[in-house]
Each structure stands twice: as C-alpha cells, then as structure tokens.
Scaffold this active site. Structure first.
Site, PDB file in Angstrom:
ATOM      1  N   PRO A 121      41.842  35.038  30.972  1.00 35.78           N
ATOM      2  CA  PRO A 121      43.191  34.470  31.123  1.00 35.78           C
ATOM      3  C   PRO A 121      43.291  33.753  32.463  1.00 35.78           C
ATOM      4  O   PRO A 121      42.676  34.165  33.448  1.00 35.78           O
ATOM      5  CB  PRO A 121      44.111  35.693  31.067  1.00 35.78           C
ATOM      6  CG  PRO A 121      43.250  36.853  31.401  1.00 35.78           C
ATOM      7  CD  PRO A 121      41.854  36.513  31.007  1.00 35.78           C
ATOM      8  N   LYS A 122      44.019  32.657  32.475  1.00 42.11           N
ATOM      9  CA  LYS A 122      44.230  31.914  33.725  1.00 42.11           C
ATOM     10  C   LYS A 122      45.435  32.516  34.434  1.00 42.11           C
ATOM     11  O   LYS A 122      46.582  32.312  34.029  1.00 42.11           O
ATOM     12  CB  LYS A 122      44.449  30.434  33.430  1.00 42.11           C
ATOM     13  CG  LYS A 122      44.551  29.556  34.670  1.00 42.11           C
ATOM     14  CD  LYS A 122      44.662  28.095  34.270  1.00 42.11           C
ATOM     15  CE  LYS A 122      44.776  27.204  35.492  1.00 42.11           C
ATOM     16  NZ  LYS A 122      46.028  27.471  36.243  1.00 42.11           N
ATOM     17  N   VAL A 123      45.176  33.236  35.492  1.00 44.63           N
ATOM     18  CA  VAL A 123      46.217  33.970  36.199  1.00 44.63           C
ATOM     19  C   VAL A 123      47.115  33.004  36.965  1.00 44.63           C
ATOM     20  O   VAL A 123      46.639  32.091  37.640  1.00 44.63           O
ATOM     21  CB  VAL A 123      45.602  35.002  37.154  1.00 44.63           C
ATOM     22  CG1 VAL A 123      46.694  35.812  37.849  1.00 44.63           C
ATOM     23  CG2 VAL A 123      44.653  35.919  36.400  1.00 44.63           C
TER      24      VAL A 123
END
Length: 553
Positions: A121-123
């Site tokens: 996931p792209k935080v």
C-alpha cells in the site's frame, strides 16, 4: 509524500488541447500558475501546512507542464517545487521517489518485461531517512529535496514506533513513511481525512507533544544498504522491529494479482490512510547509482480520485421555468472515480458571483453521492478574465419569459415547455426537449401554447420531422385538449398545489386576503397566487385556452 520534482506528469484530463493564447498571455498565465505552485510548495515544505490536496496539486502541476509544452518559447519563471524544502543535513542515500502510472494499461506495460514483483500500500504520510550506527539511532532526516533535509532526530526520540536501539550491532540506513495512525481506516469509505497535513504540521513544530508522538506510525519501504532481495529485506526489517514492511508486502505474479490487492487495500481496514499502491521489483540497482528522481524499479498506481481539477472552457447560465438562474460550466473532460466529467453545476448565481468563475479558471470538482459531479471550490484564476453575458437576476422570476423573445428568454421559455409536456404537466407522450428545439428553430412557437394550432401539414414541413412523425405529433398535441383543468394549471406553472373544483374566473377574482382566508395559504403563497391569476401574460394564455374550449378557462 509529495514528490513534486519526481513525478511523471500524466494529466487527469482525458483531453487537453493547447489554449488559444498569444505568447504574451501565455507568459502571464504560466508565470501566475508557477507562482501559485511555489507558494503551495513553500507552505508545505517550510511551514508544514498543505493548503491544497496532493491530488489537486499534482493536477495543477500537470496543467503547468502541458501549457509549457504548448508554449515552449514562453518566457516565464520556471517553477522549482523543492526550492524551499532542502535542509542542511545530507541523506546517506538519495530519496528516489515514485513515478505515478495513470491507469491499468500503463501498469500492464510496466510489468510486461519485469519479474519478481511485489506490492505494498502507498502510505499517505511524510518520508524520512533513519540512520542507525551499531544499532543505535543516530539521525532522522526529513526528505527535503531528496538529497538533503532537516534534522528531525530530536523528534524521532519522542516517537514510540521509532526504536532508539535495534537488536543488532550493525550500521544501517532505512527510508520510510511517518504516518498518522488510524486503526481500521478504510480508504474507500473514509478518504485521506487530511492525515498527511496533520502529521506534516506536527513534525514542523519545534517540539512534539507526547500525545501526538504516540499517534505517529512508521512504515519502512526502502533499505538502501540492506539485503539484495526484497523478501530478505522485509524479513530482517520485521526482526529488527519494523513489522509492517513484511506484513504489507505481497508478491504478485500477474495483473490480476495487482488488481486484487489494490481493491483489497482500498476497501479493507489498514492502520493508515493510503492513496494507492506501490509495485516494486525485488532487485534494484546499487545504491551508489541512485538519484533524486523516479526510481526505475518501483512505481505507484494511485486510487481513483475523489476530487479533480478541471479547466473551465465555457460558462452558461441556465434559467429554470420559475426564473431560478443556475450557472453551469463545461470543463475539459476529466476522469473522476472512473467517470468522465464534462459539465458541472455551480448551484446558484450567488455562488458563481462569489467565485467569479470564467473560462480558463481551474476549479475543484467532486462526486456527490458517487454519481453527480459537483463544484467544490476554486483553485486558480486565469489572469485574463473573459467577458460574460451574465443574466440580471431581477429580470427573471416565476412570471417572466412566456415567449421566446427577447433572446435572454430562450432558456426559461424552453424550461417552461419541458415542464408543460412532462409527466408532471400534460404528460404528452413522445414530446421531448428535442421536439421543442426543432419547432422553435423552425419559428413555429411564438408563445407557450402556439403548438396547439399547428396542423399536420405544418409539422410535416419542418426539417427533421417525417410525415409519419408529424401525424403522431399532431395526435399527441390534440390529446392535450382532454387534460383536466388542474393538469393545465400545473402545466402552466400555477402556484396552486391542491385540486380546486373551480375555474379561472373565480380564482382570478380572489384578493390576496381571500387566498389566505379561503384556502389557508401563507402570506407569500397568497401573493404568488394572486399575481399569477392576474398577470397580463397568464391571462393571454388563458384567453387562448378559452378560445380552444379547454374546460375551466
């Protein structure tokens, strides 16, 4: 993390032609937008505030680059997004940043000749470098311009999720994302909720409150001087006290796998806000070759935008049958949550006036109820303000425009016709807005009821109406003669909402006071009803209906 300098600029617009500007105007417009972007950058990097959402910032940046290509000779001041971001502390290894792919097709092309791929996931947080010597925390450096940043080591020692001592004696440098912890956060349902701006503001303070520090999480996404393969890096990071990297790093074999995890993380609980996914190759070049630019071994694919930046092409003012003016803008088509958006209602004339929206402006739109594009606000005004023919609100009301003249009456007149033939009015089957447009263009509609006198022969001579269609249309128009008095009153827009077993004459004789006493109408309703039944134009229509022997008139 805002990687402004490092973006592959892929506009959100589905189609974007070059503006029809002179070189002089192009210089003015590009310089203005460049200054605006610089102000936002300074606020974000130096002051820790994010005055505009990242997705909107990116789209504004895209527009600037698109215009730059349209006007390569324009002498404007070049926008440097990181001009105020760099601190004095150099990074041991550059922050490479991510190239953002716009769609599934671009992702498919990127993975086509690559293997050993992993997804995370792209935080949605703030990027930092952590430096450990003999397992002990030595430094935390803000991302800055990718080569150097601010020394945030004092902050790091107050954040519980950043270990001060690792269970190793080795030296290591790791790069990751500080995020605002949101247990069970579902991105699709909750959105970003300003999490990145919140943590950016906290980290730019001189001191962090203990309660705030306790809410900061850490996701490590890179270990420059770590093991060669990503699985090894993730496993060892977990053993060192950074478990999120292993738990949220998944191997993928195909586009179907990537789509699955993208949907999964978009719709399932995570401990942080996430604005997309990151696809990584396990192997990467030696860190000595890294530069502060998009990495070749990792890309981002962001989630569908919840809001979009749209360039206004045209402003029109639609006037409803009761005289309400609703501004609507046509924009360069944009994609918003997989929907193509070309038109957006501004809501009211007052709201349009407050924002003074004109062609060339960039506005923010979002979906209401997941389907209806709505105007959220103004992002940027074009420098050259186009002249618009703005209707005077005092000229339009419930008793104006019963004829298609003057020209300013066309919109309200059309709205009256649409209402008249709709199921709420006379319910004329097969009669649409297009029908009225054809008859109006043919010059056959002098007033609201002109169609009642049209013969089959007249209709068949109209361009676009066949003889068979003329017969059907004439038959439909004749059906109107059998409609009830109450249906006719509703179709004409009479402000009487209850069936009344009366005729026009008795209602026209009532005074405002009579309307209040005899029907229980409010003062406003009584005035509206009295005005309607005593207006010159409505009585003209009444005489027309009486001549056609319509019951009640």
């Amino acid at each position: 993390m805002r990687l402004t300098l490092l973006l592959l600029l892929v506009p959100n617009t589905l189609w974007a032609a070059c503006p029809d500007w002179s070189e002089l105007r192009a210089t003015s417009e590009l310089s203005s937008l460049s200054r605006q972007l610089s102000e936002w950058d300074d606020s974000y990097h130096r002051l820790g505030r994010s005055p505009v959402a990242d997705e909107l910032y990116d789209q504004a940046q895209n527009n600037l680059q698109h215009w730059r290509k349209c006007f390569p000779n324009s002498a404007f001041v070049e926008h440097n997004p990181l001009s105020t971001s760099a601190g004095k502390q150099p990074h041991p290894f550059p922050h490479t940043g991510l190239r953002k792919l716009p769609d599934e097709e671009a992702v498919q092309r990127w993975i086509a000749n690559r293997n050993d791929l992993w997804i995370q996931p792209k935080v949605d947080g703030i990027a930092v470098t952590l430096v450990y010597r003999a397992g002990q925390l030595q430094q935390m450096i803000s991302r800055g311009n990718g080569l150097s940043g601010q020394d945030w080591t004092a902050h790091a020692r107050t954040i519980p999720t950043i270990p001060n001592q690792l269970n190793t004696q080795r030296d290591l440098t790791i790069q990751g994302e500080l995020y605002w912890q949101r247990p069970n956060h579902i991105q699709h349902a909750h959105g970003g909720q300003g999490a990145r701006s919140k943590i950016a503001g906290i980290l730019n303070r001189k001191q962090i409150r203990q309660s705030d520090a306790a809410q900061i999480g850490l996701f490590i996404w890179e270990w420059p001087d770590g093991p060669e393969s990503l699985p090894q890096r993730s496993q060892q990071l977990s053993e060192l006290g950074f478990p999120d990297s292993k738990r949220l790093t998944v191997q993928v074999q195909s586009m179907e796998d990537i789509q699955y995890w993208r949907e999964q993380w978009f719709n399932s609980p995570l401990p942080f806000a996430s604005d997309g996914i990151v696809i990584r190759q396990s192997q990467r070049p030696a860190p000595a070759r890294w530069k502060a630019e998009p990495a070749s071994w990792a890309v981002a694919w962001k989630y569908p935008s919840t809001q979009a930046l749209a360039v206004v092409q045209e402003v029109e003012f639609r006037i409803g049958r009761r005289g309400r003016i609703t501004p609507r803008v046509r924009v360069e088509p944009v994609k918003l949550d997989d929907r193509r958006v070309e038109f957006v209602s501004i809501g009211s004339l007052k709201r349009w006036q407050a924002h003074d929206i004109r062609p060339g402006d960039q506005i923010i739109i979002q979906l209401s109820g997941l389907t209806i594009p709505t105007f959220k606000g103004m992002l940027w005004h074009t420098q050259q303000r186009a002249e618009l023919e703005v209707p005077n609100a005092r000229s339009f009301h419930s008793l104006s425009c019963w004829h298609p003249t003057p020209r300013t009456c066309i919109t309200q007149f059309n709205a009256r016709l649409d209402w008249l033939s709709s199921k709420n009015g006379l319910a004329l089957p097969g009669v649409s807005s297009h029908t009225w447009e054809i008859l109006l263009h043919a010059g056959l509609l002098d007033h609201l009821l002109s169609w009642m006198e049209l013969s089959t022969e007249q209709l068949s001579k109209v361009a676009g109406i066949t003889p068979e269609a003329a017969n059907r249309l004439h038959g439909t128009f004749q059906q109107a003669r059998s409609r009830s008095f109450h249906q006719w009153l509703t179709a004409l827009g009479a402000p009487v909402h209850l069936p009344l077993n009366e005729n026009w004459d008795t209602m026209a004789k009532r005074s405002v006071t009579d309307w209040q006493k005899e029907t229980g109408a409010s003062s406003k309703q009584a005035r509206e009803r009295h005005a309607f039944f005593n207006h010159e134009q409505t009585n003209y229509l009444r005489e027309h209906l009486r001549a056609n022997q319509i019951a009640g008139f």
